[in-house]
Design a protein around this motif. Structure first.
Motif, PDB file in Angstrom:
ATOM      1  N   PHE A  98       0.849  -1.186   0.000  1.00 39.09           N
ATOM      2  CA  PHE A  98       0.000   0.000   0.000  1.00 39.09           C
ATOM      3  C   PHE A  98       0.888   1.240   0.000  1.00 39.09           C
ATOM      4  CE2 PHE A  98      -4.288  -1.596   1.037  1.00 39.09           C
ATOM      5  CZ  PHE A  98      -3.986  -2.921   1.326  1.00 39.09           C
ATOM      6  N   ARG A  99       0.346   2.315  -0.515  1.00 41.78           N
ATOM      7  CA  ARG A  99       1.044   3.585  -0.365  1.00 41.78           C
ATOM      8  C   ARG A  99       0.036   4.650   0.063  1.00 41.78           C
ATOM      9  NH1 ARG A  99       2.547   4.889  -6.630  1.00 41.78           N
ATOM     10  NH2 ARG A  99       0.472   5.508  -7.357  1.00 41.78           N
ATOM     11  N   GLN A 100       0.581   5.619   0.770  1.00 41.65           N
ATOM     12  CA  GLN A 100      -0.258   6.713   1.246  1.00 41.65           C
ATOM     13  C   GLN A 100       0.482   8.025   1.052  1.00 41.65           C
ATOM     14  OE1 GLN A 100      -1.669   6.330   5.293  1.00 41.65           O
ATOM     15  NE2 GLN A 100      -3.437   7.623   4.827  1.00 41.65           N
TER      16      GLN A 100
ATOM     17  N   ARG B 182      -4.994   5.546   1.992  1.00 33.89           N
ATOM     18  CA  ARG B 182      -4.038   4.478   1.732  1.00 33.89           C
ATOM     19  C   ARG B 182      -4.602   3.604   0.623  1.00 33.89           C
ATOM     20  NH1 ARG B 182      -1.384   1.742   6.956  1.00 33.89           N
ATOM     21  NH2 ARG B 182      -1.213   3.980   7.388  1.00 33.89           N
TER      22      ARG B 182
ATOM     23  N   TYR C 185       3.663   0.782   2.669  1.00 39.75           N
ATOM     24  CA  TYR C 185       3.455  -0.206   3.713  1.00 39.75           C
ATOM     25  C   TYR C 185       3.226  -1.577   3.102  1.00 39.75           C
ATOM     26  CZ  TYR C 185       2.166   3.948   6.478  1.00 39.75           C
ATOM     27  OH  TYR C 185       2.144   5.169   7.112  1.00 39.75           O
TER      28      TYR C 185
ATOM     29  N   ALA D 244      -7.620  -1.354   2.926  1.00 34.11           N
ATOM     30  CA  ALA D 244      -6.633  -1.425   3.995  1.00 34.11           C
ATOM     31  C   ALA D 244      -7.206  -2.045   5.270  1.00 34.11           C
ATOM     32  CB  ALA D 244      -6.080  -0.033   4.273  1.00 34.11           C
TER      33      ALA D 244
END
Length: 124
Positions: free
Chosen positions: A37-39, A45, A95, A108
């Motif tokens: 995941f990216r935020q 996210r 993440y 998420a």
């Protein structure tokens, strides 16, 4: 204690590459699908990739398809995310998270275990 630890984030120029790693301790990744995941600041996210426990199921978001490659080495209890042709919009905290065995779930909140994240910044 079940733990995921990400590494490999860095500051990189547009067009550059990075390889992120997600190492597990306290449990075996063999039975888990791993999502990346990216935020970005101010954004939700989002899942950019996922690899199933058997590596048969692999998914990518449209924004990274063709540029990112996910893989796993169960002997090392580690999952990798190779990121090529990086763009400024790839900037964010990345993440890894573990869930069941398949990549059927993309939200998420559906993931069970999370790492602390590693920062990727793409900028000239």
């Amino acid at each position: 204690q079940l733990q995921l630890v990400e590494s490999g984030g860095d500051l990189v120029q547009p067009g550059g590459s990075l390889r992120l790693a997600c190492a597990a301790s306290g449990f075996s990744l063999d039975d888990y699908a791993i999502g990346w995941f990216r935020q970005a600041p101010g954004k939700e996210r989002e899942r950019v990739s996922c690899i199933s426990s058997t590596s048969i199921g692999i998914t990518y978001s449209d924004s990274v398809k063709g540029r990112f490659t996910v893989s796993r080495d169960n002997a090392k209890n580690t999952v990798y995310l190779r990121m090529n042709s990086l763009k400024p919009e790839d900037t964010g905290m990345y993440y890894c998270a573990a869930i069941g065995m398949t990549c059927d779930y993309a939200k998420a909140f559906e993931y069970d275990y999370w790492g602390q994240g590693t920062q990727v910044t793409v900028s000239s």
